[in-house]
Design a protein around this motif. Structure first.
Motif, PDB file in Angstrom:
ATOM      1  N   ARG A 105       0.822  -1.210   0.000  1.00 25.55           N
ATOM      2  CA  ARG A 105       0.000   0.000   0.000  1.00 25.55           C
ATOM      3  C   ARG A 105       0.857   1.261   0.000  1.00 25.55           C
ATOM      4  O   ARG A 105       0.490   2.276  -0.592  1.00 25.55           O
ATOM      5  CB  ARG A 105      -0.940  -0.002   1.208  1.00 25.55           C
ATOM      6  N   ALA A 109       0.527   3.992  -2.898  1.00 24.70           N
ATOM      7  CA  ALA A 109       0.236   5.391  -2.568  1.00 24.70           C
ATOM      8  C   ALA A 109       1.285   6.327  -3.157  1.00 24.70           C
ATOM      9  O   ALA A 109       0.965   7.410  -3.658  1.00 24.70           O
ATOM     10  CB  ALA A 109       0.151   5.552  -1.054  1.00 24.70           C
ATOM     11  N   GLU A 122     -10.746   7.682 -10.067  1.00 26.67           N
ATOM     12  CA  GLU A 122     -10.699   7.137  -8.716  1.00 26.67           C
ATOM     13  C   GLU A 122     -10.806   5.615  -8.704  1.00 26.67           C
ATOM     14  O   GLU A 122     -10.674   4.989  -7.662  1.00 26.67           O
ATOM     15  CB  GLU A 122     -11.822   7.738  -7.868  1.00 26.67           C
ATOM     16  N   ARG A 127      -7.195   5.307  -6.026  1.00 19.27           N
ATOM     17  CA  ARG A 127      -7.986   4.871  -4.869  1.00 19.27           C
ATOM     18  C   ARG A 127      -7.081   4.469  -3.702  1.00 19.27           C
ATOM     19  O   ARG A 127      -7.533   4.372  -2.559  1.00 19.27           O
ATOM     20  CB  ARG A 127      -8.889   3.712  -5.263  1.00 19.27           C
ATOM     21  N   TYR A 128      -5.783   4.234  -3.991  1.00 21.87           N
ATOM     22  CA  TYR A 128      -4.840   3.829  -2.945  1.00 21.87           C
ATOM     23  C   TYR A 128      -3.998   4.998  -2.449  1.00 21.87           C
ATOM     24  O   TYR A 128      -3.044   4.800  -1.692  1.00 21.87           O
ATOM     25  CB  TYR A 128      -3.921   2.729  -3.465  1.00 21.87           C
ATOM     26  N   PHE A 130      -2.583   8.260  -0.416  1.00 18.44           N
ATOM     27  CA  PHE A 130      -2.544   8.548   1.014  1.00 18.44           C
ATOM     28  C   PHE A 130      -3.831   9.238   1.447  1.00 18.44           C
ATOM     29  O   PHE A 130      -4.415  10.012   0.685  1.00 18.44           O
ATOM     30  CB  PHE A 130      -1.346   9.436   1.358  1.00 18.44           C
ATOM     31  N   LYS A 131      -4.246   8.988   2.667  1.00 10.73           N
ATOM     32  CA  LYS A 131      -5.501   9.554   3.142  1.00 10.73           C
ATOM     33  C   LYS A 131      -5.491  11.068   3.163  1.00 10.73           C
ATOM     34  O   LYS A 131      -6.502  11.706   2.928  1.00 10.73           O
ATOM     35  CB  LYS A 131      -5.814   9.022   4.546  1.00 10.73           C
ATOM     36  N   ASN A 132      -4.342  11.649   3.473  1.00 14.94           N
ATOM     37  CA  ASN A 132      -4.261  13.105   3.523  1.00 14.94           C
ATOM     38  C   ASN A 132      -3.619  13.677   2.274  1.00 14.94           C
ATOM     39  O   ASN A 132      -3.080  14.770   2.278  1.00 14.94           O
ATOM     40  CB  ASN A 132      -3.485  13.549   4.761  1.00 14.94           C
ATOM     41  N   GLN A 156       2.429  10.460   5.991  1.00 14.52           N
ATOM     42  CA  GLN A 156       1.066  10.350   5.506  1.00 14.52           C
ATOM     43  C   GLN A 156       0.468   8.984   5.842  1.00 14.52           C
ATOM     44  O   GLN A 156       1.164   7.974   5.871  1.00 14.52           O
ATOM     45  CB  GLN A 156       1.031  10.591   3.985  1.00 14.52           C
ATOM     46  N   ASN A 159      -4.057   4.293   3.161  1.00 17.19           N
ATOM     47  CA  ASN A 159      -5.497   4.085   2.981  1.00 17.19           C
ATOM     48  C   ASN A 159      -5.778   2.579   2.971  1.00 17.19           C
ATOM     49  O   ASN A 159      -5.435   1.887   2.013  1.00 17.19           O
ATOM     50  CB  ASN A 159      -5.961   4.734   1.667  1.00 17.19           C
ATOM     51  N   TRP A 160      -6.406   2.088   4.029  1.00 19.37           N
ATOM     52  CA  TRP A 160      -6.666   0.659   4.162  1.00 19.37           C
ATOM     53  C   TRP A 160      -8.058   0.269   3.666  1.00 19.37           C
ATOM     54  O   TRP A 160      -8.451  -0.894   3.770  1.00 19.37           O
ATOM     55  CB  TRP A 160      -6.522   0.226   5.623  1.00 19.37           C
ATOM     56  N   ASN A 161      -8.797   1.222   3.145  1.00 17.19           N
ATOM     57  CA  ASN A 161     -10.174   0.925   2.734  1.00 17.19           C
ATOM     58  C   ASN A 161     -10.273   0.044   1.484  1.00 17.19           C
ATOM     59  O   ASN A 161     -10.948  -0.988   1.515  1.00 17.19           O
ATOM     60  CB  ASN A 161     -10.958   2.224   2.533  1.00 17.19           C
TER      61      ASN A 161
END
Length: 452
Positions: A105, A109, A122, A127-128, A130-132, A156, A159-161
């Protein structure tokens, strides 16, 4: 009324404490202490509580050879939790897969960031991200982000979603293909039509501090902090390397990866890998507790040699084995552990290699296979003379320069002498074996005299 007059002092103290706690605004000048959140001891999943106490550690006088490196010594250990069983393949695989997925991941990212298509598709590699990701200088920063020296804008969050896509036919875009291809061995290194991961790329990094050295020596705090980087996959080749002129390829191929062996103890791990697992287990649990705004738990770690022996004895003073002894069979002539009986008949105990981690009966503390099955790493450096000088309170010898680490309990390939709870053995910390595994402990937070 006489009752109230006789207890007037206690009554007013109790009333004052009630008013202080109920109002919550003022202590009225009284010393009431600073209270944190109420702490309730929570037994970790799969562990048992070993209540601390004193015991005679070491060999009995009639074992003259063993007394040379394990003379009898009365020691005391505090309370701690210990794994009921040796860490299994399934449990260790949770660690391996978490580290593997985090490494992948991270690369996905970074590739999403470099693609320059943050506002694009997306459904692709974005989609992978970083969250921020996507923050820019024009956005308003919090005071912490703007002024604190501890804030790292490059740190950063992954993103594990979204799930990682493993099927090459389902790879979403070109960037994803390039990232995933880097984690697989080339075609000329693979066989049987299988795509094989390059397991050397999956490493777990963490920092440790030598608190003992820091407390006893002068220097900056950073002088005693080191960063460890450990490959997480066990060495499956130990099933070949440990035995010359022997056919053990099925164990090499399937023992760690096949679900048939999920509940068998993990082997092929070094002392360093066992310690890395314990560190990850601590972080994994505390990250979860942090989200729930709960207090951190104590570190999971390898037991000391004294803690291991105390737990293995199961409260039986002077016992030869966890079940007492002096024999490795019960009154029905059934073997009580998995080892090498009769100095060569591996199958006499109905187990050729390892058995399930919860096989055989537990000792009186509820711990399985403290003797036999696999020997276990402990957090003690081996010195044959250590019993002569270690403390009698929670004794341990830990020397980072000494690569010989104690292993205890004996294994499926050992004779019964090594199954004795007082027998000491060692292996080098960077060695992995088909007959050495481990289990972890966690210090108990609280007063051992008030345990329920």
């Amino acid at each position: 009324m006489k009752f109230y007059f006789a207890s007037s002092k206690g009554f007013y103290v109790a009333l004052l404490a009630f008013l202080v706690m109920s109002c919550g605004k003022s202590d009225k000048g009284q010393l009431v202490g600073v209270e944190g959140k109420k702490w309730y001891p929570e037994k970790p999943y799969g562990m048992v509580l070993v209540k601390g106490g004193s015991f005679i550690m070491g060999k009995s006088d009639d074992d003259l050879a063993g007394v040379q490196n394990a003379p009898p010594k009365t020691v005391t250990v505090p309370s701690y939790y210990m794994d009921e069983t040796e860490i299994t393949n399934s449990e260790y695989r949770q660690f391996v897969e978490r580290v593997r997925d985090s490494v992948i991941r991270q690369k996905l990212a970074e590739a999403a960031e470099l693609s320059g298509d943050a506002d694009g598709n997306e459904e692709g590699i974005q989609r992978y991200a970083f969250k921020n990701a996507g923050n820019n200088d024009e956005e308003e920063l919090s005071p912490y982000e703007e002024f604190s020296k501890h804030y790292d804008p490059l740190d950063q969050a992954l993103n594990w979603n979204p799930k990682i896509i493993w099927d090459p036919a389902q790879y979403p875009d070109e960037d994803y293909v390039y990232v995933m291809d880097e984690f697989y061995l080339s075609n000329d290194q693979s066989y049987n039509g299988r795509r094989m991961l390059d397991v050397t790329q999956f490493k777990y990094s963490y920092k440790t501090m030598d608190i003992d050295a820091a407390a006893r020596k002068k220097g900056e705090r950073t002088d005693f902090i080191t960063e460890q980087e450990v490959m997480v996959y066990p060495d499956t080749t130990v099933w070949i390397k440990d035995f010359n002129y022997s056919y053990n390829e099925p164990m090499h191929n399937d023992y760690f990866s096949h679900t048939a062996y999920d509940n068998y103890p993990v082997v092929g791990v070094t002392w360093g890998q066992a310690k890395a697992f314990a560190n990850w287990r601590t972080k994994y649990l505390n990250d979860f507790r942090k989200k729930k705004k709960e207090a951190n738990v104590n570190f999971f770690r390898l037991p000391s040699e004294a803690e291991w022996e105390y737990a293995a004895r199961g409260g039986i003073e002077g016992g030869t084995y966890p079940w007492g002894g002096p024999y490795a069979k019960d009154d029905r002539a059934c073997f009580l552990a998995n080892f090498k009986p009769f100095r060569g008949d591996y199958a006499a105990d109905e187990a050729l290699y390892t058995v399930e981690a919860d096989a055989y009966e537990p000792n009186d503390y509820g711990l399985y296979n403290m003797s036999g099955n696999v020997a276990e790493w402990v957090n003690t450096s081996y010195d044959p003379a250590s019993y002569e000088y270690v403390s009698s309170m929670s004794p341990n010898v830990y020397n980072s320069d000494n690569k010989r680490k104690v292993v205890r309990g004996g294994s499926w390939k050992d004779v019964s002498y090594y199954l004795q709870v007082s027998t000491r053995d060692y292996e080098y910390s960077d060695s992995a074996r088909s007959y050495i595994g481990f289990r972890t402990v966690q210090d108990f937070l609280g007063n051992s005299l008030n345990l329920n």
